[in-house]
Design an enzyme around this catalytic site. Structure first.
Site, PDB file in Angstrom:
ATOM      1  N   ASP A 166     -41.730 -13.319  15.584  1.00 19.17           N
ATOM      2  CA  ASP A 166     -41.995 -14.157  16.485  1.00 19.17           C
ATOM      3  C   ASP A 166     -43.516 -14.547  16.493  1.00 19.17           C
ATOM      4  O   ASP A 166     -44.390 -13.669  16.078  1.00 19.17           O
ATOM      5  CB  ASP A 166     -41.346 -13.837  17.940  1.00 19.17           C
ATOM      6  CG  ASP A 166     -41.878 -14.724  19.142  1.00 19.17           C
ATOM      7  OD1 ASP A 166     -41.453 -15.959  18.728  1.00 19.17           O
ATOM      8  OD2 ASP A 166     -42.299 -14.187  20.033  1.00 19.17           O
TER       9      ASP A 166
ATOM     10  N   ASP B 213     -45.661 -16.510  19.698  1.00 21.25           N
ATOM     11  CA  ASP B 213     -46.091 -16.339  20.963  1.00 21.25           C
ATOM     12  C   ASP B 213     -45.640 -15.237  21.538  1.00 21.25           C
ATOM     13  O   ASP B 213     -44.350 -14.916  21.861  1.00 21.25           O
ATOM     14  CB  ASP B 213     -45.534 -17.730  22.097  1.00 21.25           C
ATOM     15  CG  ASP B 213     -46.084 -18.915  21.303  1.00 21.25           C
ATOM     16  OD1 ASP B 213     -47.448 -19.144  21.127  1.00 21.25           O
ATOM     17  OD2 ASP B 213     -45.535 -19.937  21.053  1.00 21.25           O
TER      18      ASP B 213
ATOM     19  N   ASP C   1     -40.369 -10.658  21.366  1.00 20.93           N
ATOM     20  CA  ASP C   1     -40.968 -10.084  22.708  1.00 20.93           C
ATOM     21  C   ASP C   1     -39.878 -10.531  23.648  1.00 20.93           C
ATOM     22  O   ASP C   1     -39.846 -10.155  24.855  1.00 20.93           O
ATOM     23  CB  ASP C   1     -42.319 -10.421  22.840  1.00 20.93           C
ATOM     24  CG  ASP C   1     -42.317 -12.054  23.364  1.00 20.93           C
ATOM     25  OD1 ASP C   1     -42.026 -12.941  22.218  1.00 20.93           O
ATOM     26  OD2 ASP C   1     -42.763 -12.700  24.106  1.00 20.93           O
TER      27      ASP C   1
END
Length: 218
Positions: free
Chosen positions: A11, A13, A169
């Protein structure tokens, strides 16, 4: 010690880069354009992870506005283009990508951020030389939390699903990994909102990206 996966999908961001401040700035500039009150960065951070349209939808709903999001988006994307390169790499990220690349591990970035913003950011932060594939939120008909983008990347890389690791995240990353049937590692420092990382079904929860290099499959 050889890394146990042939392909790692990251991922962006909250995983590779801390982009909360620049995203908040672009959201607040957009709210100001529409004569709406601005919002603090912490609150906007709670809206990150589902793509720019959802982000703006949450912001305008929070402001009590019923503005047509289709009319809002061009202005937001213009503001985001002005701020997107301000995101900074988390500690040890570039070194970890370099270490994986040196071992011959294929590296992909799968994000719900529009694809046109991803490559310039990776380049300015020194990550692009190590990244083989980029899939943004507008690259394919489906985006995370669907597993389709992950399976698309694996197929293009000619890597079996059992040899793929997703690193993220957020809940979108967790759901995408589970949907695609790939292994998962979660980072503790990103934008997890209310997600209980210990119950995410991950191989590990890491506090720094270099910790990824020592993970092992179950």
């Amino acid at each position: 010690m050889t890394f146990p996966f042939s392909l790692v999908i990251f991922d962006l961001d909250g995983t590779l880069v801390d982009s909360a401040a620049d995203i908040a700035e672009s959201v607040n500039r957009t709210l100001t354009d529409w004569k709406l009150p601005t919002v603090d960065t912490a609150r906007i951070t709670d809206w990150i992870g589902e793509g720019s349209r959802k982000l703006i939808t949450y912001a305008f709903r929070d402001a009590g506005s019923d503005a047509d999001i289709d009319a809002v988006m061009p202005g937001f994307l213009e503001h985001y283009a002005e701020t997107a390169l301000d995101a900074v790499a988390y500690d040890g990220v570039v070194e970890t990508l370099a270490a994986l690349h040196a071992q011959g591990v294929k590296i992909a970035v799968c994000t719900n951020k529009n694809e046109e913003f991803v490559r310039p950011l990776l380049e300015v932060r020194g990550m692009l030389p190590y990244v083989d594939t980029i899939v943004g939120g507008n690259t394919l008909p489906e985006r995370k939390p669907s597993g389709v983008p992950l399976l698309h990347i694996a197929k293009a890389a000619e890597v079996a699903v059992s040899d793929v690791l997703m690193v993220g995240d957020s809940e979108s990353d967790m759901l995408a990994a589970h949907d695609a049937g790939v292994a998962l590692v979660m980072v503790s420092y990103g934008y997890r909102k209310s997600l209980d990382l210990q119950k995410a079904g991950a191989l590990a929860v890491i506090d720094r990206m270099p910790d990824l290099l020592s993970i092992r499959p179950r």
